[in-house]
Design a protein around this motif. Structure first.
Motif, PDB file in Angstrom:
ATOM      1  N   SER A  71      49.310  32.894  61.921  1.00  0.00           N
ATOM      2  CA  SER A  71      49.259  32.786  63.436  1.00  0.00           C
ATOM      3  C   SER A  71      49.182  34.554  63.774  1.00  0.00           C
ATOM      4  CB  SER A  71      50.342  32.093  63.980  1.00  0.00           C
ATOM      5  OG  SER A  71      51.557  32.491  63.294  1.00  0.00           O
ATOM      6  N   MET A  72      49.631  35.540  62.879  1.00  0.00           N
ATOM      7  CA  MET A  72      49.706  36.699  63.155  1.00  0.00           C
ATOM      8  C   MET A  72      48.587  37.378  62.895  1.00  0.00           C
ATOM      9  SD  MET A  72      53.840  37.623  61.743  1.00  0.00           S
ATOM     10  CE  MET A  72      53.635  39.329  62.220  1.00  0.00           C
ATOM     11  N   VAL A  73      48.083  37.238  61.776  1.00  0.00           N
ATOM     12  CA  VAL A  73      46.599  37.825  61.349  1.00  0.00           C
ATOM     13  C   VAL A  73      45.483  37.131  62.182  1.00  0.00           C
ATOM     14  CG1 VAL A  73      45.300  38.741  59.606  1.00  0.00           C
ATOM     15  CG2 VAL A  73      47.883  38.584  59.046  1.00  0.00           C
ATOM     16  N   GLY A  74      45.137  37.616  63.199  1.00  0.00           N
ATOM     17  CA  GLY A  74      44.098  36.993  63.983  1.00  0.00           C
ATOM     18  C   GLY A  74      43.172  38.040  64.552  1.00  0.00           C
ATOM     19  N   ALA A  75      42.933  37.753  66.071  1.00  0.00           N
ATOM     20  CA  ALA A  75      42.093  38.813  66.364  1.00  0.00           C
ATOM     21  C   ALA A  75      42.506  40.184  66.558  1.00  0.00           C
ATOM     22  CB  ALA A  75      41.765  38.175  67.928  1.00  0.00           C
TER      23      ALA A  75
END
Length: 489
Positions: free
Chosen positions: A34-38
């Protein structure tokens, strides 16, 4: 349990099947996912447009320390208050009453939906580099394809929590690899002269101005640090929630900072600031050639889809638990036979759909969704941090054991620092984003009123009515600002 059944009391709370219980590796993957995204793929341009190397290092030091305090706060709350589900909402309610707890749930849910829109905009912008009809994710065709993606994920998640979480764990591993490769390649070609020329950030204002200009971006990329806490009802052990939170944060902090800093050694800051999003692709293309842009673009699509999955799960979970606890209308507490809160999931998808349409009319769809995502999360974060500070001051949940009391002093400091950090973020975000957030909070109160009416209770206490009037007043000012043009989407 069928789709039509609702959890109208504590005794009706759905019990997750044994197979859906999640351990530390999977929950840590949910935090990382959820932290490593866009956000990480947009960091080079966003920072280069606002600050130099010195300002970026300062911003990451402040953001990293503050977010670590938030991670420690969620870890401490999971230990002291293991009976509270969906942490970021439940902590606000336990500490400051039902209406502010509702605000926390509503704000967090809305921020997740806004965040999900950034993912689709960035995917379409990435593909738009080779298919111009998609533009930067803001054309009619891009909206249509994004809509198809929204509903495809709705049907995937509705098939079951464990199936979705398992997919997220695999995707998390797959998407971290290209980001690490980007950092290593950028380091290999780093030009010391370019890095030095980008050091001071000439023309960006004072160091404080530079840090303030990047603060909402750091909030956005760190969203998800609370992921394990939100999904705590599915943990094998409550102690795993805190461990997964800290492990997830430490796993990504260095990566985020590195992506930003090494980019300054590849191109001049003004050139980075003019790159199209995802700017990481443009930086790597300058470093190693066209294949670098392709490499990053493929990694981005995998990364964003994984983050979208994690955020869809968390958004629905918060609404479900709030409804189960009678702070949202009972229809949002319905679950299907796979223990998925299907009506909360549907509501999340419908809101994301509406935001996607509004984003089409904004000046910059990606920045609009990104910044409002961050702003809406600040109140839930502030209330959670303040709750730890409150129980540490009172000694609630610590008992009389001397060893446990020793943790109280440490957690008092953590609560104080985390509260101060989130209060600073609200100040740094500025009045416009506070007003835009109020436009969500004030009308959303109708859900709170529906829940109270279902229980045969007064809609507001005197204190709650006062809070509502403040939110309503801010919302009116925000609407006036939008109409008159001094607030721009």
């Amino acid at each position: 349990m069928t789709d039509s059944e609702t959890a109208d009391s504590d005794t009706a709370r759905p019990v997750a099947p044994r197979g859906t219980k999640l351990g530390i590796p999977t929950m840590t993957a949910m935090v990382v996912g959820s932290m490593v995204g866009a956000g990480v793929f947009s960091l080079p341009r966003t920072f280069a447009a606002a600050t130099g190397v010195a300002g970026a290092l300062t911003a990451w030091l402040i953001a990293g320390t503050g977010t670590l305090m938030l991670a420690f706060a969620f870890q401490a709350l999971a230990t002291r208050k293991p009976e509270l589900d969906a942490g970021i909402y439940a902590y606000a309610k336990a500490g400051f009453g039902e209406y502010l707890g509702f605000f926390s749930a509503l704000g967090y849910w809305a921020s997740a939906c806004f965040g999900n829109v950034t993912y689709w905009v960035l995917i379409m912008s990435t593909i738009g580099a080779i298919w111009p009809a998609l533009g930067e994710g803001d054309t009619v065709l891009a909206i249509v394809l994004s809509t198809a993606g929204l509903w495809a994920f709705f049907f995937l998640v509705s098939r079951g929590v464990r199936a979705a979480a398992g997919v997220n764990r695999i995707v998390t591993i797959a998407k971290v690899v290209p980001i690490v490769v980007f950092v290593l390649l950028a380091l290999f070609v780093l030009d010391p002269a370019a890095f030095a020329s980008n050091w001071s950030g000439v023309g960006y204002g004072t160091l404080f101005d530079q840090v303030r200009a990047t603060v909402l971006v750091t909030v956005f990329v760190f969203l998800g640090v609370e992921g394990a806490s939100v999904y705590s009802r599915h943990a094998k052990k409550r102690s795993d929630v805190g461990k997964a939170t800290v492990l997830g944060f430490l796993s990504v902090f260095a990566v985020f900072a590195s992506v930003t800093i090494v980019s300054y050694g590849v191109l001049p800051a003004d050139e980075i600031a003019r790159l199209r999003q995802p700017s990481m692709a443009g930086v790597l293309e300058a470093a190693v050639g066209p294949w670098g842009a392709w490499f990053v673009s493929i990694g981005l699509i995998v990364s964003v889809l994984g983050a979208y999955l994690a955020w869809t799960l968390m958004a629905a979970e918060v609404m479900f638990v709030a409804a189960r606890d009678h702070d949202m209308p009972r229809f949002l507490a319905r679950v299907n036979s796979r223990d998925v809160p299907v009506t909360a999931l549907l509501a999340s998808t419908l809101l994301a759909q509406a935001i996607l349409i509004v984003a089409y009319f904004s000046a910059n769809a990606f920045d609009f969704a990104l910044e409002l995502t961050s702003a809406l999360t600040l109140i839930p974060f502030l209330l959670s941090a303040a709750y730890l500070l409150k129980i540490a001051i009172r000694g609630d949940g610590y008992g009389a054991d001397a060893s446990v009391q020793g943790h109280r002093t440490r957690e008092l400091i953590v609560g104080l620092l985390a509260t101060g950090y989130t209060a600073f973020l609200i100040f740094a975000a500025g009045l416009s984003y506070v007003l835009l957030s109020a436009i969500i909070y004030a009308p959303g109160t109708v859900l709170f009123a529906m829940a109270r009416r279902e229980q045969g209770r007064r809609v507001f206490t005197l204190a709650e009515f006062a809070i509502f009037l403040v939110a309503l007043g801010l919302a009116v000012v925000g609407i006036v600002g939008l109409v008159q043009g001094w607030i721009v989407l």
